[in-house]
Write an enzyme that holds these catalytic residues in place. Structure first.
Site, PDB file in Angstrom:
ATOM      1  N   CYS A  47     -12.767   2.455   8.008  1.00  0.00           N
ATOM      2  CA  CYS A  47     -13.260   3.163   6.828  1.00  0.00           C
ATOM      3  C   CYS A  47     -14.773   3.289   6.932  1.00  0.00           C
ATOM      4  CB  CYS A  47     -12.877   2.374   5.581  1.00  0.00           C
ATOM      5  SG  CYS A  47     -13.455   3.125   4.054  1.00  0.00           S
ATOM      6  N   LEU A  48     -15.300   4.482   6.644  1.00  0.00           N
ATOM      7  CA  LEU A  48     -16.750   4.676   6.727  1.00  0.00           C
ATOM      8  C   LEU A  48     -17.500   3.767   5.758  1.00  0.00           C
ATOM      9  CD1 LEU A  48     -17.062   8.567   7.063  1.00  0.00           C
ATOM     10  CD2 LEU A  48     -17.104   6.838   8.864  1.00  0.00           C
ATOM     11  N   HIS A  80      -8.778   5.385  -2.307  1.00  0.00           N
ATOM     12  CA  HIS A  80     -10.178   5.406  -2.743  1.00  0.00           C
ATOM     13  C   HIS A  80     -10.304   5.973  -4.160  1.00  0.00           C
ATOM     14  CE1 HIS A  80     -12.584   4.139   0.674  1.00  0.00           C
ATOM     15  NE2 HIS A  80     -11.946   4.937   1.499  1.00  0.00           N
ATOM     16  N   GLY A  93     -11.561  11.125   7.550  1.00  0.00           N
ATOM     17  CA  GLY A  93     -11.267  11.391   6.146  1.00  0.00           C
ATOM     18  C   GLY A  93     -12.370  10.825   5.277  1.00  0.00           C
ATOM     19  N   HIS A 147      -4.699   6.255   2.673  1.00  0.00           N
ATOM     20  CA  HIS A 147      -5.986   5.539   2.670  1.00  0.00           C
ATOM     21  C   HIS A 147      -6.983   6.257   1.739  1.00  0.00           C
ATOM     22  CE1 HIS A 147      -9.390   3.415   4.940  1.00  0.00           C
ATOM     23  NE2 HIS A 147     -10.010   4.348   4.238  1.00  0.00           N
ATOM     24  N   GLU A 148      -7.088   7.574   1.883  1.00  0.00           N
ATOM     25  CA  GLU A 148      -8.074   8.322   1.082  1.00  0.00           C
ATOM     26  C   GLU A 148      -7.674   8.352  -0.393  1.00  0.00           C
ATOM     27  OE1 GLU A 148     -10.768   8.787   2.461  1.00  0.00           O
ATOM     28  OE2 GLU A 148     -10.115   8.606   4.533  1.00  0.00           O
ATOM     29  N   GLN A 205     -16.682   7.683  -2.183  1.00  0.00           N
ATOM     30  CA  GLN A 205     -17.455   7.059  -1.100  1.00  0.00           C
ATOM     31  C   GLN A 205     -18.893   7.574  -1.067  1.00  0.00           C
ATOM     32  OE1 GLN A 205     -14.120   7.793   1.945  1.00  0.00           O
ATOM     33  NE2 GLN A 205     -15.187   6.016   2.762  1.00  0.00           N
TER      34      GLN A 205
HETATM   35 ZN    ZN Z   1     -11.955   4.717   3.537  1.00  0.00          ZN
END
Ligand code: ZN
Length: 176
Positions: A93-94, A139, A46, A135-136, A51
């Site tokens: 998380c990236l 952000h 995701g 989670h997304e 991000q």
């Molecule tokens: Zn993340």
């Protein structure tokens, strides 16, 4: 399609809120395809627009990671309709590489969102998909999963993040 540069914790831009999408045009379509490219390149499931330093309420997901269109989910201006139960898995998380942690989330969620054409739809999810959505969507409000951890765990990770940032810089220099 292009792979965009990711922001990494503790970049303060990750803690800013994102604005709703109002134009459902070609640049939105380009953004979404770049987000998928970036997400697959870094083997994520995701990605949220902030991000990649774009403060718009756009999320892409593919929890199978197989690039099949039927597994690709795009949520534009998503809002929770309902949340039920509790569940947690080891999240990553990236933007927070090298950290995994369990965060208490809802088990089932229903979300109302718009697609790339601006049409409204509703999606109900459970398990990994429900956690990924939460989670997304965090952000978009400037929240990272690491924000839920204790100050001690955050401090431990900060040292690791600084080391990873140095390694990224070195790798970038060497690839020039
Ligand atoms: Zn993340």
């Amino acid at each position: 399609m292009a792979i965009r540069e990711l922001l990494y914790y503790p970049d303060e831009h990750l803690h800013l809120s994102s604005a709703p999408v109002t134009e459902f045009d070609e640049s939105l379509a380009d953004l979404v395809s770049d987000m998928f490219e970036t997400m697959y390149h870094d083997e994520g499931i995701g990605l949220a627009a902030p991000q990649i330093n774009i403060r718009k309420r756009v999320v892409v997901m593919d929890i199978e990671g197989d690039r099949l269109p039927e597994h690709q989910i795009v949520l534009i201006n998503p809002e929770f309709v309902s949340k039920e139960g509790t569940n947690s898995i080891e999240e990553g998380c990236l933007s927070v590489p090298g950290l995994r942690a369990r965060i208490s989330r809802a088990e089932n969620v229903t979300v109302k969102a718009q697609n790339i054409k601006g049409e409204f739809f509703t999606i109900s999810a459970t398990g990994l998909q429900a956690i990924c959505i939460q989670h997304e969507m965090d952000h978009l409000d400037g929240h990272l999963f690491i924000d839920y951890l204790s100050a001690m765990k955050k401090n431990l990770y900060r040292a690791k993040a600084a080391k990873l940032a140095r390694e990224r810089k070195r790798a970038a220099r060497e690839s020039q």
